[in-house]
Scaffold this active site. Sequence first.
Site, PDB file in Angstrom:
ATOM      1  N   LYS A  65       0.800  -1.238   0.000  1.00 14.44           N
ATOM      2  CA  LYS A  65       0.000   0.000   0.000  1.00 14.44           C
ATOM      3  C   LYS A  65       0.833   1.289   0.000  1.00 14.44           C
ATOM      4  O   LYS A  65       0.429   2.279  -0.589  1.00 14.44           O
ATOM      5  CB  LYS A  65      -0.944   0.025   1.209  1.00 14.44           C
ATOM      6  N   ASP A 101     -10.568   2.654   2.553  1.00 13.20           N
ATOM      7  CA  ASP A 101     -10.800   2.038   3.868  1.00 13.20           C
ATOM      8  C   ASP A 101     -11.639   2.934   4.787  1.00 13.20           C
ATOM      9  O   ASP A 101     -12.515   2.450   5.504  1.00 13.20           O
ATOM     10  CB  ASP A 101      -9.473   1.715   4.554  1.00 13.20           C
TER      11      ASP A 101
END
Length: 278
Positions: A65, A101
């Site tokens: 990420k 998220d």
Amino acid sequence: MRKAFVTGYPIKHSRSPLIHGHWLKKYGLEGSYGAVEVAPEDFNDFVSTLQQNGYVGGNVTIPHKEMAFALCQKRDPAAEEIGAVNTLWFENGQLRGGNTDAYGFLANLDASSPKWDTHKTALVLGAGGASRAIIYALKQRGLTDIRIVNRTPARAKELADRFGSGISAHEWAALPELLDDASLIVNTTSLGMEGKESLAIDLSNVKSDSLVTDIVYVPLETPLLKAAREAGLKTVDGLGMLLHQAVPGFEYWFGMRPEVTSELRDLILADMNGGPKK
Ligand code: ATR
């Protein structure tokens, strides 16, 4: 045919192919979404050849990420604030990165416990990568008193400094008083996950209208959520966050906004319980 991916290292346990595969089928779209395992040393090459390999974008998970963040030409505000990218797509030939998220976390609470955000005090357990997204989300939603507790206090302090006013860092030893005060309790640590120790905290003095949520979703009812339910508190499990965070990516790649339904949830639950993969 539009082709998307999820990449990580390892990646074989990802349930994202099931989620996106379900939506592709349900909406009758021509497209594919598959898991691609990429080792860290190959990630740069993987990203630089995406278009060449016919990809319109995809999801990125651990440990890529931060690297994905660095490789994007432009990022959405959530990714900028969180410092990690979990969704990639192309716009005008440029690689764009987003972080869904925080959106997934908020959408899950909105769907499972409407008006949860009338409370303004939150207690966040943990200060890792997942915690950043949650703190960003809570701040975005207007919570004005967010308290972070972490085993390693320096990490909590670093996050509190990064996100600024309204966020404070506390020692694990302060948990009893912090719990008494919190209206929303969020576990972002890996404690309670299958195969790990459980998060042993005493919920007996938590206010009766408090909401407890966990981002861990295997098991679906973590020891923390079980204790909260038994104490008569409202609980929201973490599976919905996984489902909702997938929505923006699907829309970027396949051009329509999919719905998170109980049918989708049941499909993932069946997979978690060892049911057949469809
Ligand atoms: P993620 O990106 O999934 O959040 P991470 O960055 O490794 O993963 O963070 C894991 C979180 O779980 C951290 O807050 C970690 O606490 P430390 O910062 O002190 O390591 C927390 N955690 C993991 N194991 C723990 C344990 N046994 N007791 C308390 N906290 C724990």
